[in-house]
Design a protein around this motif. Structure first.
Motif, mmCIF file in Angstrom:
data_model
loop_
_atom_site.group_PDB
_atom_site.id
_atom_site.type_symbol
_atom_site.label_atom_id
_atom_site.label_comp_id
_atom_site.label_asym_id
_atom_site.label_seq_id
_atom_site.Cartn_x
_atom_site.Cartn_y
_atom_site.Cartn_z
ATOM 1 N N UNK A 14 0.922 -1.324 -0.212
ATOM 2 C CA UNK A 14 0.102 -0.242 0.027
ATOM 3 C C UNK A 14 0.687 1.297 -0.417
ATOM 4 N N UNK A 15 -0.147 1.942 -0.534
ATOM 5 C CA UNK A 15 1.405 4.029 -0.624
ATOM 6 C C UNK A 15 0.200 4.557 0.693
ATOM 7 N N UNK A 16 1.050 4.654 2.044
ATOM 8 C CA UNK A 16 1.263 5.296 2.926
ATOM 9 C C UNK A 16 1.851 6.271 3.022
ATOM 10 N N UNK A 17 1.544 7.434 3.929
ATOM 11 C CA UNK A 17 2.684 7.680 4.758
ATOM 12 C C UNK A 17 3.549 7.440 5.063
ATOM 13 N N UNK A 18 3.823 6.195 5.344
ATOM 14 C CA UNK A 18 4.894 5.154 6.178
ATOM 15 C C UNK A 18 5.988 5.258 4.375
ATOM 16 N N UNK A 19 6.992 5.988 3.690
ATOM 17 C CA UNK A 19 8.001 5.759 3.075
ATOM 18 C C UNK A 19 9.453 4.749 3.217
ATOM 19 N N UNK A 20 9.042 4.948 4.492
ATOM 20 C CA UNK A 20 10.526 4.194 5.053
ATOM 21 C C UNK A 20 10.106 3.174 4.750
ATOM 22 N N UNK A 21 8.756 2.560 5.190
ATOM 23 C CA UNK A 21 8.717 0.593 4.926
ATOM 24 C C UNK A 21 8.788 0.232 3.663
ATOM 25 N N UNK A 22 8.240 1.526 3.179
ATOM 26 C CA UNK A 22 7.951 1.632 1.482
ATOM 27 C C UNK A 22 9.414 1.172 0.816
ATOM 28 N N UNK A 23 9.988 1.544 0.501
ATOM 29 C CA UNK A 23 11.521 2.329 0.361
ATOM 30 C C UNK A 23 12.409 0.613 0.735
ATOM 31 N N UNK A 24 12.318 -0.027 1.424
ATOM 32 C CA UNK A 24 12.651 -0.569 2.366
ATOM 33 C C UNK A 24 12.272 -2.360 1.345
ATOM 34 N N UNK A 25 10.497 -2.010 1.323
ATOM 35 C CA UNK A 25 10.384 -3.821 1.154
ATOM 36 C C UNK A 25 11.520 -3.337 -0.738
ATOM 37 N N UNK A 26 10.803 -2.263 -0.951
ATOM 38 C CA UNK A 26 10.986 -2.027 -2.522
ATOM 39 C C UNK A 26 13.075 -2.427 -2.997
ATOM 40 N N UNK A 27 13.629 -2.066 -2.058
ATOM 41 C CA UNK A 27 14.981 -2.418 -2.239
ATOM 42 C C UNK A 27 15.057 -3.353 -1.883
ATOM 43 N N UNK A 28 13.994 -4.559 -0.876
ATOM 44 C CA UNK A 28 14.489 -6.011 -0.820
ATOM 45 C C UNK A 28 14.508 -6.721 -1.643
ATOM 46 N N UNK A 29 13.329 -6.062 -2.803
ATOM 47 C CA UNK A 29 12.633 -6.743 -4.155
ATOM 48 C C UNK A 29 13.315 -6.896 -4.712
ATOM 49 N N UNK A 30 14.059 -5.686 -5.321
ATOM 50 C CA UNK A 30 15.162 -5.699 -6.418
ATOM 51 C C UNK A 30 16.503 -5.705 -6.095
ATOM 52 N N UNK A 31 16.447 -5.967 -4.448
ATOM 53 C CA UNK A 31 18.337 -7.474 -4.703
ATOM 54 C C UNK A 31 17.902 -8.602 -4.842
ATOM 55 N N UNK A 32 16.366 -8.882 -4.845
ATOM 56 C CA UNK A 32 15.819 -10.461 -4.765
ATOM 57 C C UNK A 32 15.963 -10.306 -6.155
ATOM 58 N N UNK A 33 15.829 -9.464 -7.030
ATOM 59 C CA UNK A 33 15.336 -9.564 -8.732
ATOM 60 C C UNK A 33 16.594 -9.970 -9.135
ATOM 61 N N UNK A 34 17.899 -8.947 -8.420
ATOM 62 C CA UNK A 34 19.133 -9.121 -9.502
ATOM 63 C C UNK A 34 19.655 -7.743 -9.737
#
Length: 143
Positions: A14-34
């Motif tokens: 979800x896109x909420x005011x918690x951008x820190x958690x969103x960035x961490x999730x996207x970063x983890x996904x990006x790392x996992x995707x290579x």
């Protein structure tokens, strides 16, 4: 222990005011995707910019990420209607831009491909990141 994201695997946040958690999730996904180094940074920054634009207009939406053999795609589903085609024409000097204009200017430079479908009441912004960046002059914008 590294997590590998399977090709075609999709995650939603979800896109909420918690951008820190969103960035961490996207970063983890990006790392996992290579994605590594600059490509990974580009992915996280672009996701954050797009989400901040949606949040800045008093609403939210969903960020969807998936991967394939060539890289990572993000789709920002904007329930606020903040993402519009009007911003894709901004070509000015970034020092003279303000607000959303800077965010869209930045997105066009970070992503390998950008597409915006605002044909209904819920705009969908598609951002594509290849494992290796294209040259600056070879970016593609589809509106």
């Amino acid at each position: 222990m590294a997590i590998e994201v399977l090709s075609g695997f999709r995650l939603e946040w979800p896109i909420t005011g918690d951008l820190v958690t969103l960035r961490a999730a996207v970063r983890a996904f990006g790392i996992g995707a290579g994605l590594t180094e600059r490509r990974l940074s580009d992915l996280v920054l672009a996701a954050s910019e797009a989400a901040a634009t949606v949040i800045g207009h008093g609403g939210g939406g969903t960020l969807i990420a998936w991967s394939d053999g060539g890289g990572v795609s993000l789709e920002i589903v904007d329930v606020t209607g903040a993402l519009s085609m009007a911003y894709w024409t901004v070509e000015a000097d970034p020092d003279l831009l303000s607000g959303q204009d800077v965010g869209f200017w930045l997105l066009r430079r970070l992503c390998d491909e950008i597409g915006l479908d605002d044909s209904d009441d819920t705009p969908r912004l598609h951002l594509r990141f290849r494992h290796r960046a294209r040259q600056n002059g070879d970016r593609r914008v589809h509106v």
